[in-house]
Design an enzyme around this catalytic site. Structure first.
Site, PDB file in Angstrom:
ATOM      1  N   ARG A 127       0.804  -1.183   0.085  1.00 50.23           N
ATOM      2  CA  ARG A 127       0.111  -0.151  -0.046  1.00 50.23           C
ATOM      3  C   ARG A 127       0.886   1.255   0.116  1.00 50.23           C
ATOM      4  NH1 ARG A 127      -5.037   1.369   0.518  1.00 50.23           N
ATOM      5  NH2 ARG A 127      -4.354   2.931   2.337  1.00 50.23           N
ATOM      6  N   HIS A 186     -12.214  -0.848   8.511  1.00 47.37           N
ATOM      7  CA  HIS A 186     -12.010   0.422   8.983  1.00 47.37           C
ATOM      8  C   HIS A 186     -12.257   0.700  10.518  1.00 47.37           C
ATOM      9  CE1 HIS A 186     -11.767   1.739   4.410  1.00 47.37           C
ATOM     10  NE2 HIS A 186     -10.573   0.908   4.953  1.00 47.37           N
TER      11      HIS A 186
END
Lengths: 546, 458
Positions: free
Chosen positions: A100, A199
């Site tokens: 990422r 998340h």
């Protein structure tokens, strides 16, 4: 290339929408119809309702990933001094290993950094049959013996939830045994409908297990937390540079370039600033309830948005010294930005972009395209909720479905020992009178043009149709879409990983982005797609040989 | 230092894998399925599996890697994924119109025990599978084996679903190329054509994952083995399985079910293994090796003999997939180099046995490990440094920390291009490997040479 494109009428967009839906089985078409919206904005900034945060239909080629990806990959991935052990078969940890582009900068060469490592219990069939708790405990012990980290976190993958391994019990037991913080996340991939659930699980975990552990009051003025900034390609470094120049102290960033200690101490900040509303607005809410820290929405993508956000932070603190410094910084930074902007704009003005990415990026990056004079003809999020499209005012009307219900909502109460009101009632009133708004996010749609097309959780088929219809000059999405778009002869910018570019945040980031988009939409390389003999297939040239 | 927490002292671990040298089955199954023409790979599990696998393949090939998912929710995980898969099959055939859907399972659907045969039968009974279209599957539980196992299982799936025996033998050979790059598959086909051998290669990702820029996206590029070809595999003269781990399962299945005899070969990487491949073909097909191939071999041997001084005695550490590692190790031995540390993450006893027997005569000890990881490899390197590191992109962290010349080979390579266009199999591929290794070793000599001994000619 054309320098400008005609506006699209509501009718032509409706026709496009119906054309797309025609291809789908009835049930699919009905569902997708709610997620493909032609934007209209009334005088009260009200926009049409869009279907969002809904299940992706099986078999539809989606951009979305899973809850584990959101939890381990996105939120906890960038925290460098945590040993993140993934409990599951090897793939889950492997795929979240350095993919990422979260950058991290150690304060001293001796600082811990485990981000280059990939830890897994590599579950085997015997673990699935007989349970994996024993193996997990051993793995935690081995990680401790090898590294002596300050904390270890454990991430559950799909089979862990099914076989019933109690990862939280293992964490408690190992915490007691080792004397370091050990905590676990039930972030099995099948939970929720997208990364968004992950998340939430990650942030809840950090809030529950880490925030408030360290009450040290740090030196410095104007202390803020930066929430929802993941330091992709060094975005966070650029934001930190600017904030530091302004004299604003960042106590913690969730979670770009972050450390465990920053989270533990983050409740001592005096303002929470929220970048990515989607992935973290609930943390801001919980911090306000528990510790009394107010929050505002800011955006450091786009030079003007950056200036506006800095001014808003200064206005909150209300001290002339800070207001002046912020103005000085903006005045110092802007000339270079404006010259780069003008240069790129002279090549990019009137061109068009489409953006299907993230839970805030599809909105934020419109700022940068606006600065280039480019129009966003269509945009949508991969995993956002209705409030990210339509604004927080729709929050009370969002129906909580079964998929959202199984994501834990923490019940937060005021922490009487640590709660401290940051502003008096009078101060709040003065701010309100000046038009200052807390916890205000208007969403993406009110800021977009009338007659733009908004699509939630776009599918591959829709992307192809849109490219054909809009003939955009650039498309922004993720790695899976990258070469699909480029094979169609349209340049594609990744807005998750930035194609190894960046930073794009802040002032210098804006300059990088202008140059990058200028390069992409004005490059000669796209003209090579057809060979000379494909452009002019007639054989008339052969007569020259006679 | 990027991997500064890796200690020199080695502590054996029982449970914790650090910096793996493998990934899970489904990505291998997805890659294999992309080697069937007009096929949509389908991941029966959570969305994340499909997303991760597509991302990994896309980063490695810089090409679209199309695949669908059953998008499991908590409900499907409790009640089973039948409804999801049936709906997915309907949607895929309606919207994306492939000829074949190749379903692979995941740890999730395997743990709950979904029966793919039964579910696809149900989809067919409900009319969700159009006439002349197919749903095939392979069980690829992520908690067994590795991505190579997944590749092998999907190859077997192709045989299970398509291979037929009409009773009329053909003069064709089935070639199962192993978990290699599209460029390698292309090169193997070129060699077979040069030899004049009739063949069916499956899977075949050339033309799928190394396609040209045309200005038009095509969901199903021209490449890939066709259903017709797969059906004919039961009538072939024999099967050549390249790479035991990736290819033997499908080859043995063809043997068991249709009595198509099979021969297992190591991947034709490097001199000896390519020799074995060509010589086996020669004998099996009863043909003389054409001069063109002998010529290519001669060129390769020429470079080896000319540059031998630079290869001789150089220590090599390798990690990756067992089939590749066996052939690469043999190649380095052919060059008089010294492979000293060899790690695969893929489990399987054969690997260590083969490497041990290949290196039995060496006057030094080597470290070899199946089910190992690159954390261990790094520790071995710290204890006994090497002159060359070979492995996928993740090796660059070790290479930088330890300042070792680094040859990228294997899956995934996400920071360089070339592997999808230039093969490493065959003599031409061997030449490319020689060039790459020499570049690395000679660049190092140039970099480290004192000014007084900096040489123009090497």
């Amino acid at each position: 290339m054309e320098s400008s494109k005609p506006l699209y009428s509501g009718e032509s967009l409706e026709e496009l929408k119906q054309d797309i839906l025609k291809k789908y089985p009835t049930k699919v078409a009905r569902k997708r119809a709610k997620q493909i919206i032609i934007n209209t904005i009334d005088e009260k900034e009200k926009v049409p309702e869009i279907g969002a945060n809904a299940r992706t239909i099986p078999g539809i080629l989606t951009q979305r990933g899973c809850t584990y990806a959101g939890c381990k990959g996105v939120i906890l991935g960038p925290t460098r001094d945590l040993v993140n052990i993934v409990h599951g078969p090897i793939g889950c940890s492997f795929y979240a290993w350095l993919t990422r582009r979260n950058q991290t900068r150690l304060k001293t060469p001796d600082d811990e950094n485990y981000m280059t490592y990939c830890f897994s219990t590599d579950m085997q069939d015997s673990d699935i049959v007989f349970g994996g708790e024993g193996k997990l405990k051993t793995a935690v012990q081995e990680a401790y013996d090898l590294f002596k980290p300050k904390a270890i976190s454990i991430f559950s993958t799909c089979p862990v939830g099914l076989i019933g391994d109690d990862v939280h019990q293992v964490a408690r037991e190992m915490k007691a045994k080792l004397g370091i913080n050990v905590f676990a996340f039930s972030c099995e991939g099948y939970k929720g409908v997208s990364q968004s659930a992950g998340h939430h699980i990650a942030n809840n975990g950090i809030f529950k297990h880490v925030v408030g552990e360290d009450d040290t009051v740090q030196d410095g003025e104007y202390k803020i937390n930066l929430l929802g900034e993941y330091n992709i390609g060094g975005d966070g470094f650029e934001i930190d540079r600017i904030l530091s120049a302004c004299g604003i102290k960042v106590i913690s960033t969730y979670s770009g370039n972050s450390t465990y200690d920053q989270f533990a101490n983050s409740h001592t900040a005096d303002l929470n600033t929220v970048m990515c509303h989607r992935s973290i607005n609930y943390v801001a809410e919980m911090m306000e309830t528990k510790f009394g820290i107010p929050w505002i929405k800011i955006n450091f993508i786009g030079a003007k948005a950056t200036a506006k956000s800095l001014r808003k932070i200064a206005e909150y603190f209300g001290e002339q010294k800070l207001i002046d410094t912020v103005e000085e910084v903006i005045a110092k930074e802007m000339p270079e930005v404006e010259s780069a902007m003008a240069d790129a704009r002279s090549h990019c003005e009137g061109k068009t972009a489409m953006m299907f990415v993230g839970g805030s990026r599809a909105h934020h990056y419109q700022e940068l395209f606006n600065e280039l004079g480019m129009r966003t003809v269509s945009a949508g999020y991969e995993f956002a909720h209705r409030d990210d499209y339509e604004g927080r005012k729709v929050l009370p009307t969002i129906k909580v479905d079964a998929d959202s219900r199984n994501i834990e909502e923490l019940q937060i109460e005021k922490d009487s020992a640590r709660f401290r009101a940051r502003k008096t009632k009078e101060q709040l009133k003065t701010l309100a009178d000046k038009g200052f708004t807390f916890k205000d996010y208007k969403g993406m749609m009110p800021g977009m043009e009338q007659g733009s097309l908004v699509i939630d959780d776009i599918s591959h088929y829709e992307t192809e149709q849109l490219i054909e219809f809009f003939e955009p000059d650039v498309v922004c999405a993720g790695i899976k879409e990258k070469f699909v778009v480029q094979k169609s002869g349209v340049p594609m910018k990744q807005l998750h990983s930035y194609d190894s570019g960046g930073p794009y945040a802040g002032f210098r980031g804006a300059i990088n982005f202008y140059k990058e988009i200028d390069r992409m939409v004005n490059s000669r390389v796209w003209a090579y797609v057809k060979a000379p003999w494909q452009k002019n297939p007639e054989l008339s040239g052969s007569y020259a040989w006679e | 230092m990027l991997l500064k927490h890796t200690p020199v002292e080695i502590m054996e671990r029982k449970a914790l894998v650090i910096n793996p040298a493998k990934t899970c089955q489904p990505v291998g199954a997805m890659y294999a399925a992309l080697g069937i023409h007009a096929c949509m790979p389908h991941s029966h599990g959570s969305q994340g599996c499909c997303s991760y696998h597509r991302s990994a393949l896309t980063r490695h090939y810089k090409e679209p890697a199309m695949a669908t998912t059953s998008s499991f929710t908590e409900g499907s995980s409790v009640f089973g994924g039948q409804a999801n898969l049936v709906q997915a099959i309907d949607n895929i055939f309606t919207i994306y119109e492939p000829d074949i859907i190749a379903v692979h399972t995941t740890c999730l659907s395997e743990t709950i025990g979904d029966d793919i045969t039964q579910i696809s039968r149900k989809a067919k009974d409900e009319g969700k599978v159009p006439e002349g279209k197919y749903v095939i599957h392979a069980n690829t539980p992520s908690y067994i084996g590795s991505h190579v196992t997944g590749f092998a299982n999907m190859c077997k799936g192709m045989v299970d679903y398509f291979s037929e025996k009409t009773g009329v033998k053909t003069n064709r050979f089935n070639i199962i190329p192993g978990y290699v790059e599209p460029s390698d598959m292309e090169e193997i086909k070129r060699l077979l054509s040069l030899m004049g051998v009739e063949f069916i290669m499956f899977p075949d990702t050339s033309g799928v994952l190394n396609g040209p820029m045309t200005g038009r996206f095509s969901m199903y590029p021209d490449g890939g083995v066709t259903v017709e070809q797969l059906k004919q595999t039961g009538d072939s003269m024999g099967t050549l399985a390249l790479g035991e781990t990736a290819s033997s399962l499908a080859a043995k299945t063809l043997d068991t079910k249709f009595k198509v005899p099979c021969e297992m070969l190591e991947l034709p990487i490097g001199l000896s293994c390519t020799d074995a491949f060509i010589d086996t073909l020669r004998k099996a097909a009863g043909i003389t090796v054409p001069d063109a191939i002998t010529y290519e071999r001669g060129q390769m041997v020429d470079v080896i003999t000319d540059m031998h001084q630079y290869f001789y005695g150089k220590k090599v550490a390798l990690f990756g997939d067992p089939d590749q590692l066996i052939s690469l190790t043999q190649f380095f031995l052919d060059l008089d180099m010294k492979p000293v540390h060899i790690v695969t993450g893929t489990p399987g006893k054969r690997f260590e046995k083969v490497i041990r027997s290949m290196t039995a005569d060496l006057p030094y000890n080597i470290n070899v490990r199946e089910s190992g990881d690159t954390f261990l490899l790094h520790q071995w390197i710290k204890n006994e440094p090497v002159d060359l590191l070979v492995g996928n992109t993740y090796g660059k962290y070790i290479a930088r920390d330890e300042d070792i010349p680094f040859l990228r080979h294997g899956f995934p390579i996400v920071d360089r291009v070339g592997h999808s266009y230039f093969p490493t199999v065959g003599y031409k591929g061997g030449l490319r490997l020689l060039e790459k290794v020499l570049d690395l070793l000679l660049d190092r000599i140039d970099r480290d040479a004192k000014e007084e001994s900096f040489e123009l000619v090497l």
